[in-house]
Structures are given as C-alpha cells and as structure tokens.
Scaffold this active site. Structure first.
Site, PDB file in Angstrom:
ATOM      1  N   LYS A  23      25.736 -33.777   7.673  1.00 48.73           N
ATOM      2  CA  LYS A  23      24.636 -33.793   6.704  1.00 48.73           C
ATOM      3  C   LYS A  23      24.316 -32.372   6.252  1.00 48.73           C
ATOM      4  CE  LYS A  23      22.203 -38.062   7.910  1.00 48.73           C
ATOM      5  NZ  LYS A  23      20.920 -38.639   8.352  1.00 48.73           N
TER       6      LYS A  23
ATOM      7  N   HIS B  87      25.647 -46.086  15.058  1.00 54.14           N
ATOM      8  CA  HIS B  87      24.657 -45.060  15.380  1.00 54.14           C
ATOM      9  C   HIS B  87      24.117 -45.231  16.799  1.00 54.14           C
ATOM     10  CE1 HIS B  87      23.220 -41.725  13.034  1.00 54.14           C
ATOM     11  NE2 HIS B  87      22.021 -41.825  13.571  1.00 54.14           N
TER      12      HIS B  87
ATOM     13  N   ARG C 205      26.170 -43.050  18.907  1.00 54.42           N
ATOM     14  CA  ARG C 205      25.763 -41.644  18.747  1.00 54.42           C
ATOM     15  C   ARG C 205      24.506 -41.361  19.575  1.00 54.42           C
ATOM     16  NH1 ARG C 205      25.736 -37.041  15.266  1.00 54.42           N
ATOM     17  NH2 ARG C 205      23.675 -36.488  14.465  1.00 54.42           N
TER      18      ARG C 205
ATOM     19  N   HIS D  63      22.343 -31.401  14.292  1.00 55.10           N
ATOM     20  CA  HIS D  63      20.963 -31.464  13.831  1.00 55.10           C
ATOM     21  C   HIS D  63      20.534 -30.095  13.312  1.00 55.10           C
ATOM     22  CE1 HIS D  63      19.862 -35.124  16.567  1.00 55.10           C
ATOM     23  NE2 HIS D  63      20.415 -35.492  15.423  1.00 55.10           N
TER      24      HIS D  63
ATOM     25  N   TYR E  53      15.333 -37.197  22.163  1.00 54.65           N
ATOM     26  CA  TYR E  53      16.144 -37.665  23.286  1.00 54.65           C
ATOM     27  C   TYR E  53      15.561 -37.265  24.637  1.00 54.65           C
ATOM     28  CZ  TYR E  53      19.446 -38.902  19.701  1.00 54.65           C
ATOM     29  OH  TYR E  53      20.025 -39.466  18.591  1.00 54.65           O
TER      30      TYR E  53
END
Length: 227
Positions: free
Chosen positions: A111, A181, A184, A207, A216
């Site tokens: 991204k 996902h 992931r 990220h 997390y």
C-alpha cells in the site's frame, strides 16, 4: 454503552429545547469515548498449522501444490492477497513483486506504493519449490509472468484465491471459513507473541504507522489471558 446513553440524553434535551422546556442542551459539549478498533480475526497456531498441512484427497497434484504455496506465503510472510497475486516469478521493471528462491526472500509493492522485502521461511520455501516444478506445465517456458497461475496460464485473481482458501479451510475441518487477510492477521499475532518485537512486525507487514500494528498487542494480551 456510554456513547449510546450520551446519544439518548442529547436527543432528549434537543427535544426539550424545541419545546422550550430547557434553556440549553447540557450534553452538547460532552464528547463520547473513542470506540476501540475491532480486533482482527486470527487463527490459533494449531489451526494455522492444520490448514497449512492439509492436502485434499483426490485433488489435482498441480492445484494442490499451488494452493499449498499460496497458504504458506499468506501465513508465513503475512502478505495481503493483492500482493500475493501480484507476485511475478522474476524481477522486471513492470513487476509488482517477485520471489528470490536463492536468497529465500520476496520483494513486494504494498500500500502507498512502498516496497518491502520479506524473508521466506523453510516451509514456504519448500512449498514454493514444489509449485515451481509444476508451473511450467501451465505458464509455459516464459519466466517473466505471474508466479501463481490458473489452468490456462492466466494470473490468478484475488477472488479466485479467496474462494480457494475458503474451500480449503472447510475441507480441512476448521470451525470458521478462512479468508486471506485472516492469515495475515494470524502471521502478525503469532510473530508478536513469540518475538514481542512490534517494530519488526510493522516492517514485515508494511504498515506505514506503528499505531496500525499496535492492535496486535491486544491480540497478544487476549492470548495470554486465555492461557
């Protein structure tokens, strides 16, 4: 709960104000507490291993090899599904990502058009080599094309991967259908539980901000509480 009660009081006092029964709305300047982001869904370690090790009886060997490699890269490397299907076999100016078996790593465009390198672990490397032995039968001798292809040599779509993974997880006997996902999320939470290195997990996931990765830590505390 608090936000809902506050909303109710605001509405009540707005009505009282319209009726001329109160001079001002006392709840107008009161901020509701910030809602926590929902926890990502992650598989247990046992379920992740069960899915990665599952082989469907009677499945075409080439399809089984391809699907196993995809599961290993989604879980073992924490890839997004778009990153997975965007992988090419080798590097090129037009590639969105590629693998380097000799160096046991992959390069991927994530991204925000940001590149990152991700190490490929032993099980994923073995699964990749197995798939690469089958790939020429469908992709031909061209080594500049997509890593994961369908029966006619076309690049797999994200929807195809989602459907394959859902079916595979159901066949493997998992209690919930698995989407890419989720693997992931599982990669991130399991790695954080074992390493406690938030910055390393951030880099591997690609990220941009550490706050995205910090969700997390809540998964980790949840795991400890259950244990």
């Amino acid at each position: 709960g608090i936000a809902l009660i506050l909303s109710g009081w605001r509405g009540f006092y707005t009505w009282l104000g319209r009726e001329g029964l109160v001079p001002a709305n006392p709840g107008a300047g009161v901020r509701a507490p910030k809602a926590q982001r929902p926890l990502p869904k992650a598989l247990s370690v046992d379920d992740s291993v069960q899915l990665a090790a599952y082989r469907s009886p009677g499945a075409d060997p080439w399809e089984e090899a391809r699907d196993a490699a995809m599961v290993e890269l989604l879980y073992g490397c924490g890839l997004r599904v778009a990153e997975l299907v965007g992988l090419d076999l080798v590097a090129s100016p037009a590639a969105q990502g590629w693998i380097d078996v000799a160096e046991a790593e992959l390069r991927v465009l994530g991204k925000g058009s940001k590149w990152r390198s991700v190490p490929i672990g032993g099980p994923a490397l073995e699964a990749l080599r197995h798939w690469l032995a089958w790939r020429p039968a469908f992709a031909g001798a061209d080594e500049t094309g997509p890593l994961f292809v369908g029966r006619r040599g076309e690049r797999l779509s994200t929807q195809s991967v989602r459907l394959r993974l859902r079916r595979l997880s159901q066949q493997a006997g998992l209690s919930t259908p698995v989407h890419p996902h989720m693997l992931r999320h599982s990669f991130a939470s399991h790695l954080l539980q074992s390493s406690h290195d938030l910055r390393a997990v951030q880099e591997l996931l690609g990220h941009a901000h550490i706050s995205t990765t910090q969700v997390y830590t809540r998964l980790d505390f949840q795991h400890l509480a259950q244990a």
